[in-house]
Write a protein that holds these residues in place. Sequence first.
Motif, PDB file in Angstrom:
ATOM      1  N   VAL A 168     -93.447  25.526 -50.119  1.00  0.00           N
ATOM      2  CA  VAL A 168     -94.242  24.338 -50.429  1.00  0.00           C
ATOM      3  C   VAL A 168     -95.720  24.669 -50.311  1.00  0.00           C
ATOM      4  O   VAL A 168     -96.147  25.305 -49.341  1.00  0.00           O
ATOM      5  N   SER A 169     -96.504  24.224 -51.281  1.00  0.00           N
ATOM      6  CA  SER A 169     -97.957  24.277 -51.159  1.00  0.00           C
ATOM      7  C   SER A 169     -98.464  22.888 -50.802  1.00  0.00           C
ATOM      8  O   SER A 169     -98.288  21.942 -51.567  1.00  0.00           O
ATOM      9  N   ALA A 170     -99.073  22.785 -49.628  1.00  0.00           N
ATOM     10  CA  ALA A 170     -99.726  21.545 -49.218  1.00  0.00           C
ATOM     11  C   ALA A 170    -101.240  21.713 -49.264  1.00  0.00           C
ATOM     12  O   ALA A 170    -101.978  20.913 -48.680  1.00  0.00           O
ATOM     13  N   MET A 171    -101.704  22.747 -49.945  1.00  0.00           N
ATOM     14  CA  MET A 171    -103.136  22.986 -50.090  1.00  0.00           C
ATOM     15  C   MET A 171    -103.756  21.945 -51.021  1.00  0.00           C
ATOM     16  O   MET A 171    -103.082  21.426 -51.898  1.00  0.00           O
ATOM     17  N   PHE A 322     -90.076  26.386 -55.430  1.00  0.00           N
ATOM     18  CA  PHE A 322     -91.488  26.139 -55.090  1.00  0.00           C
ATOM     19  C   PHE A 322     -91.840  24.686 -55.403  1.00  0.00           C
ATOM     20  O   PHE A 322     -91.586  24.192 -56.503  1.00  0.00           O
ATOM     21  N   PHE A 323     -92.448  24.005 -54.422  1.00  0.00           N
ATOM     22  CA  PHE A 323     -92.763  22.585 -54.534  1.00  0.00           C
ATOM     23  C   PHE A 323     -94.230  22.345 -54.179  1.00  0.00           C
ATOM     24  O   PHE A 323     -94.842  23.130 -53.455  1.00  0.00           O
ATOM     25  N   LEU A 324     -94.765  21.256 -54.682  1.00  0.00           N
ATOM     26  CA  LEU A 324     -96.139  20.862 -54.365  1.00  0.00           C
ATOM     27  C   LEU A 324     -96.130  19.572 -53.562  1.00  0.00           C
ATOM     28  O   LEU A 324     -95.261  18.717 -53.741  1.00  0.00           O
ATOM     29  N   THR A 325     -97.122  19.430 -52.704  1.00  0.00           N
ATOM     30  CA  THR A 325     -97.326  18.171 -52.007  1.00  0.00           C
ATOM     31  C   THR A 325     -98.814  17.989 -51.781  1.00  0.00           C
ATOM     32  O   THR A 325     -99.564  18.960 -51.672  1.00  0.00           O
ATOM     33  N   GLY A 326     -99.275  16.755 -51.742  1.00  0.00           N
ATOM     34  CA  GLY A 326    -100.691  16.470 -51.580  1.00  0.00           C
ATOM     35  C   GLY A 326    -101.062  15.204 -52.323  1.00  0.00           C
ATOM     36  O   GLY A 326    -100.314  14.721 -53.174  1.00  0.00           O
ATOM     37  N   ASP A 327    -102.227  14.665 -52.016  1.00  0.00           N
ATOM     38  CA  ASP A 327    -102.632  13.392 -52.630  1.00  0.00           C
ATOM     39  C   ASP A 327    -102.730  13.490 -54.147  1.00  0.00           C
ATOM     40  O   ASP A 327    -102.550  12.491 -54.850  1.00  0.00           O
ATOM     41  N   TYR A 328    -103.024  14.693 -54.672  1.00  0.00           N
ATOM     42  CA  TYR A 328    -103.201  14.836 -56.116  1.00  0.00           C
ATOM     43  C   TYR A 328    -101.879  14.816 -56.881  1.00  0.00           C
ATOM     44  O   TYR A 328    -101.868  14.625 -58.099  1.00  0.00           O
ATOM     45  N   LYS A 375     -80.170  27.803 -54.233  1.00  0.00           N
ATOM     46  CA  LYS A 375     -79.135  27.776 -53.204  1.00  0.00           C
ATOM     47  C   LYS A 375     -79.523  26.738 -52.155  1.00  0.00           C
ATOM     48  O   LYS A 375     -80.684  26.361 -52.044  1.00  0.00           O
ATOM     49  N   PRO A 376     -78.546  26.260 -51.383  1.00  0.00           N
ATOM     50  CA  PRO A 376     -78.876  25.288 -50.341  1.00  0.00           C
ATOM     51  C   PRO A 376     -79.951  25.823 -49.406  1.00  0.00           C
ATOM     52  O   PRO A 376     -79.862  26.945 -48.918  1.00  0.00           O
ATOM     53  N   ALA A 377     -81.015  25.015 -49.179  1.00  0.00           N
ATOM     54  CA  ALA A 377     -82.137  25.457 -48.349  1.00  0.00           C
ATOM     55  C   ALA A 377     -81.877  25.151 -46.886  1.00  0.00           C
ATOM     56  O   ALA A 377     -81.456  24.055 -46.529  1.00  0.00           O
ATOM     57  N   LYS A 378     -82.099  26.143 -46.041  1.00  0.00           N
ATOM     58  CA  LYS A 378     -81.970  25.961 -44.599  1.00  0.00           C
ATOM     59  C   LYS A 378     -83.341  25.920 -43.936  1.00  0.00           C
ATOM     60  O   LYS A 378     -83.473  25.430 -42.825  1.00  0.00           O
ATOM     61  N   ASN A 379     -84.348  26.488 -44.570  1.00  0.00           N
ATOM     62  CA  ASN A 379     -85.685  26.455 -44.011  1.00  0.00           C
ATOM     63  C   ASN A 379     -86.699  26.442 -45.145  1.00  0.00           C
ATOM     64  O   ASN A 379     -86.423  26.892 -46.248  1.00  0.00           O
ATOM     65  N   ALA A 380     -87.877  25.883 -44.869  1.00  0.00           N
ATOM     66  CA  ALA A 380     -88.932  25.804 -45.880  1.00  0.00           C
ATOM     67  C   ALA A 380     -90.234  26.291 -45.266  1.00  0.00           C
ATOM     68  O   ALA A 380     -90.554  25.972 -44.119  1.00  0.00           O
ATOM     69  N   ALA A 381     -90.970  27.097 -46.033  1.00  0.00           N
ATOM     70  CA  ALA A 381     -92.282  27.563 -45.607  1.00  0.00           C
ATOM     71  C   ALA A 381     -93.335  26.748 -46.334  1.00  0.00           C
ATOM     72  O   ALA A 381     -93.328  26.651 -47.557  1.00  0.00           O
ATOM     73  N   THR A 382     -94.232  26.141 -45.566  1.00  0.00           N
ATOM     74  CA  THR A 382     -95.284  25.300 -46.145  1.00  0.00           C
ATOM     75  C   THR A 382     -96.636  25.895 -45.811  1.00  0.00           C
ATOM     76  O   THR A 382     -96.926  26.197 -44.651  1.00  0.00           O
ATOM     77  N   VAL A 383     -97.465  26.086 -46.848  1.00  0.00           N
ATOM     78  CA  VAL A 383     -98.802  26.621 -46.629  1.00  0.00           C
ATOM     79  C   VAL A 383     -99.808  25.497 -46.852  1.00  0.00           C
ATOM     80  O   VAL A 383     -99.678  24.709 -47.795  1.00  0.00           O
TER      81      VAL A 383
END
Length: 383
Positions: A168-171, A322-328, A375-383
Motif C-alpha cells: 500500500v502507498s499512503a504517501m 498494490f493499493f493506494l490510500t490517501g485523501d486524493y 493469493k490470500p494476503a496475510k500481511n500488508a506493507a504500507t509506505v
Amino acid sequence: IPAPLNGVVAILRNNDMLTWPEKIRFGIGLIPAMLQGQEYVEKMDRYTFSEWLKKQNVPPRVEKEVFIAMSKALNFIGPEEISSTVILTALNRFLQEKNGSKMAFLDGSPTERLCQPLVDYITKGGGEVQLNTPIKEFLLNDDGQVSGFLIRGLNGAEDRVITADAYVSAMPVDPLKTMLPKPWQQMEYFQKLNGLEGVPVINLHLWFDRKLTDIDHLLFSRSPLLSVYADMSNTCREYANPDRSMLELVLAPAKDWINKSDQEIIAATMAELEKLFPHHFKGNSPAKLLKSHVVKTPRSVYKATSGRQDCRPSQVTPIANFFLTGDYTMQRYLASMEGAVLSGKLTAQAITKASSANASTHLESHANLQPTTPKPAKNAATV
C-alpha cells in the motif's frame, strides 16, 4: 432541531452577513443540487465555485461574505480556484447529516493522542511500525506485480527489502508520482495522477500573555491571509488556561508565503490579528506575543481545483497486489483528514476482498502485463 432544519433555521435567523434577497437568490441557486443530489454536484466539478455562483445568478456579496472563508477552510484556496463540487458536497453534508457541521478537537498533542494510539493498535494486532525507514524503490516481478519495497539504509547501513502479500502507498500524491516504476507510468490509471498536486499550507502556533477570546469552537476568518483558527486554551484540555490564549491558525492561500521567513509570516499574521481583536492589540497595554512556531507544508492535501474529480484514482490499482490510500483517492470526504481516514478504510476493504478465497481479480495493464490473480494476503506493507 434535526438536519436539515437546523441549518436552514440558522441561515434564516442570521441577518448580519446576508440580506433576505441574497438568501433567497442563493437558495434558488441551490435547488438543482437539492433535487438532483450528488449526481448534479459531481457534474459541477467543471466549474470553479465563483463560476457556479455567477451561473446561478447569486449576488457577488454572498461569495465575499460567506464562501471565501468556507473555500479556504475546505482546501486552502479561494472560491475563484476551488471546484464547486467541493463546496456543494460540504453544503450537502451540513444539510443532510445530523452531525455534518459538528467540530471536534483532540484533547492533547497529536503525537500522543492520535499517532501513539494508532501505533499501539497496530502492534497489539501483531503488526509493526518502522520509523526512519525511507523507501527507495518499488521492486517488481516479471509480471509487473510488486515483489518488495527497497528500503534505503541510513547512517551507513545497507539497503534492505521488505516483502509482503499486499503493498500500500499512503504517501501524498506528489512523492508517489516521482516513485512510480517506468512500466506503470504508461498506464492510464497512473497517468491521471499527473493532474493532481498538493496545495501549500502554513500553520502558526502563537502564545499570548492574556486571554483574547473565550469562544470554544473553530473560528472562520474572512481575512485575505488567514483561514480558520481556534484558541486552543479553550478547545483543547492539554492547553487549557483561563488567563492566556494559545492560538492555532491556518494561513491560506499560502503559495505566496511558503518561501518567506518565519518572521515575515508572523508579522503579517499579527497585523491580521490586530484587525480581528483590536481591543487587545491597541491602546496603552497591547497583548504581547510570548512564543511562536511556524509549520510549513509545501504539499498538503490535493488541490481541489475544477476538473480534478476525473483525476482521482480508486484505491484498487491495475497492479493486483498494490493499493493506494490517501485523501486524493476517490472517497466522499474529498481533500481532508476525514477523507484520508475513509480512504484507509476503503483500502482495507479492497485488500480483504482481493485476498478472500472466493475473490479473484483480473486486471490487465496498459503495458501489456499478464492478468494476475492475487493469493490470500496475510500481511500488508504500507509506505
